[in-house]
Design a protein around this motif. Sequence first.
Motif, short mmCIF file in Angstrom:
data_model
loop_
_atom_site.label_atom_id
_atom_site.label_comp_id
_atom_site.label_asym_id
_atom_site.label_seq_id
_atom_site.Cartn_x
_atom_site.Cartn_y
_atom_site.Cartn_z
N HIS A 63 -10.20 0.29 34.71
CA HIS A 63 -9.82 1.13 33.57
C HIS A 63 -9.10 2.42 34.00
O HIS A 63 -8.17 2.87 33.30
CB HIS A 63 -11.08 1.47 32.76
N GLU A 64 -9.51 3.01 35.09
CA GLU A 64 -8.83 4.24 35.54
C GLU A 64 -7.39 3.93 35.94
O GLU A 64 -6.48 4.73 35.67
CB GLU A 64 -9.60 4.85 36.71
N ARG A 65 -7.17 2.81 36.60
CA ARG A 65 -5.81 2.43 36.98
C ARG A 65 -4.95 2.19 35.73
O ARG A 65 -3.76 2.55 35.70
CB ARG A 65 -5.84 1.17 37.84
N VAL A 66 -5.57 1.62 34.71
CA VAL A 66 -4.84 1.40 33.44
C VAL A 66 -4.41 2.73 32.85
O VAL A 66 -3.27 2.88 32.36
CB VAL A 66 -5.72 0.63 32.44
N GLU A 67 -5.29 3.72 32.89
CA GLU A 67 -4.95 5.02 32.34
C GLU A 67 -3.75 5.64 33.06
O GLU A 67 -2.89 6.26 32.42
CB GLU A 67 -6.17 5.94 32.43
N ARG A 68 -3.69 5.48 34.39
CA ARG A 68 -2.55 6.02 35.14
C ARG A 68 -1.25 5.29 34.77
O ARG A 68 -0.20 5.92 34.60
CB ARG A 68 -2.81 5.91 36.64
N ILE A 69 -1.34 3.96 34.64
CA ILE A 69 -0.14 3.19 34.30
C ILE A 69 0.35 3.56 32.91
O ILE A 69 1.55 3.76 32.68
CB ILE A 69 -0.43 1.67 34.38
N VAL A 70 -0.59 3.70 31.97
CA VAL A 70 -0.22 4.04 30.59
C VAL A 70 0.43 5.41 30.54
O VAL A 70 1.42 5.62 29.81
CB VAL A 70 -1.47 3.98 29.68
N ALA A 71 -0.10 6.38 31.29
CA ALA A 71 0.50 7.72 31.30
C ALA A 71 1.95 7.68 31.76
O ALA A 71 2.81 8.38 31.20
CB ALA A 71 -0.33 8.64 32.20
N ASP A 72 2.26 6.85 32.77
CA ASP A 72 3.64 6.72 33.23
C ASP A 72 4.51 5.98 32.21
O ASP A 72 5.68 6.33 32.02
CB ASP A 72 3.69 5.98 34.57
#
Length: 640
Positions: free
Chosen positions: A238-247
């Motif tokens: 989930h944390e990796r998803v948050e970083r991808i979504v922010a980009d």
Amino acid sequence: MIVAALLAAGGCARYNTFYNAETAFEEAERAREEAIREGTDVEAASRAQRQKYMLAVEKSKKLLRNYPGHGLTDDTLFLMGKSYQRLASYRESIRRLDQLFVNFPSNEFMEEALFLQAVNYLMLGNASRSQEYLTRLETQYPESRFQSEALRASGDNAFALEDWEDAVSAYSLFLERFPEAEDWDDSSLRLAEALWELERYEEAAEVLTDVQERSTLADRVFRARLLEARCRVRTGEHERVERIVADLKNEAQIYDLLGDVTLVEAENLMAQGDIDGGLAMLESMPEDQLTRDVKPVRADLMGYAYLEKGELEEARESFQQAIGGGDLLEDIDGTRLILETVKDYLAAEGQLPDADPPRAANLRLIKANSLLFGFDRPREALDLYASVAADTAADSTVAPRALYGALLVHEQWFDQPDSAAIYRDRLQQRYPESAQAYRAREGASADLLAFLLERKEAELELARTDSSLAAEMGLAADGERRGTLGTGLRRRKVFLKRRDNIVYPPPEAALLALEERRAAEAAARAAADTTGIGDLAVPAAAAAPVSAGPAGASASPDPSPETAPVEPATGITEFDLLPEHLRPAPPETTATDTTPPEPVTSPPDSLGAAAADSAVTAEGEAPPRATEEPEKKKSRSWDL
């Protein structure tokens, strides 16, 4: 000399026409190759290209029309087929290439023509026919320069047919053998989507990472990152998803895909257990993000969120909106099924307050099934199953299902074998012949379909037996009435269930008349006993010997029956108890007629057939009877 000159002139015109057609086609192809180098979509030909391809087609048609059977016919057919394919006129291309295959089965263009025909059928959505031509290409030309395109087309065919395993195999082989082929990154994205459909999320994420690292096309890199984010949601990163979504948010507006990014972000929140946060994000999406592709997916996510919260009315509305998206949904069949389950539950809940006890038991069973198999709430389902199983109003189709449902919950959801055994025993004791009891006895080896078919066949055999018996009884009764057994068949209503005839009591007026008649006869007999024999004229019948006849037949002197009067009947029959208008009219007889009357026939639903055996004349005389008493009539199946 003149003839030779004419032939030469004709040959020049013929070759010039073909040359012009071929030149126009090559000019259009050069423009296409330039577009490929620039990364422009070449599926839609430019206006200048279309004009050149159309010119090639017109010149080719002229050549075939004016010079039929010439030596360039195969070249012309191939040129026309390829030009039509570039113009996206796939049916015309198929027609021309088919003419080439039929008339020139060994032509020099066969290798490319097979590939073009495969592409034509693929573009028309006929993936199976496309694969046939690809198979021929691989068989006839194993070293073909079109093999890379053939492998890619095989993957595209399987992808179009949603045969995800074959799509993965074809794309993987294509990328392994031709890693630098044209549009390799597009094929990689399709490979990742096929892996996604197979729920192989880790493998899909690896393919997508390779696209992001190697592709030079920004839009394909963006699509790869978006799909990777969805894969990481499923793998719990989930944390990796948050970083991808922010980009992704920074670039999404360029491609008008901000709504798609919001869907991934909301899904990631729900996957972490924040149902309210994800639902609030979906409900507050601005209108400009709700594109045609986003709306159904958003409604689907909202439906499951409402379902998790127990807000079934809202869930039904959301699922109803979602199913309009069709294949845009991750599992359209699952969404349709859950929508029907929600509808059934709400309908049962709405009807329950006004339902009678048997109906109420069935409605509670519907709710229990919905809770268990649709909403995954076994605890609430078990309570309803138990209440229905204990409900005396539940009939033999509802109660065994409730017992079996309770058995399943204890056995498969709660892992409580002892409690499951209690319900299994109750089911076997109360409903041993039910399908549920059979399933509980046999377990995993149960062939429920075979059991139901066998039971249905037994019921049909019993029905056939009853029907044959009823038909035979009806036939016998019909034969008795007509005097010839088995003749005079006609359609009739036959009840398979036997029942006793209903006996109606005689009316009070008939009983009163009977009592009065008996009193009058008794008074007459008493008067006769007190009167002297010499005062009475003895009837001739009394003075002459009497021949005994069968019961019910008139007594007559022997040997002169022609002159003997008929003795008045004094017996009482059941038809004396009927009102006058219901008494059947007997056949007319005379004192000199000793021939038995014809049997009286009557419709099956009347009393006439029975009345013919014991009818009494209006003057109180019994009609003559046959010398042999007919066999007592069988009870007819239509009598109530």
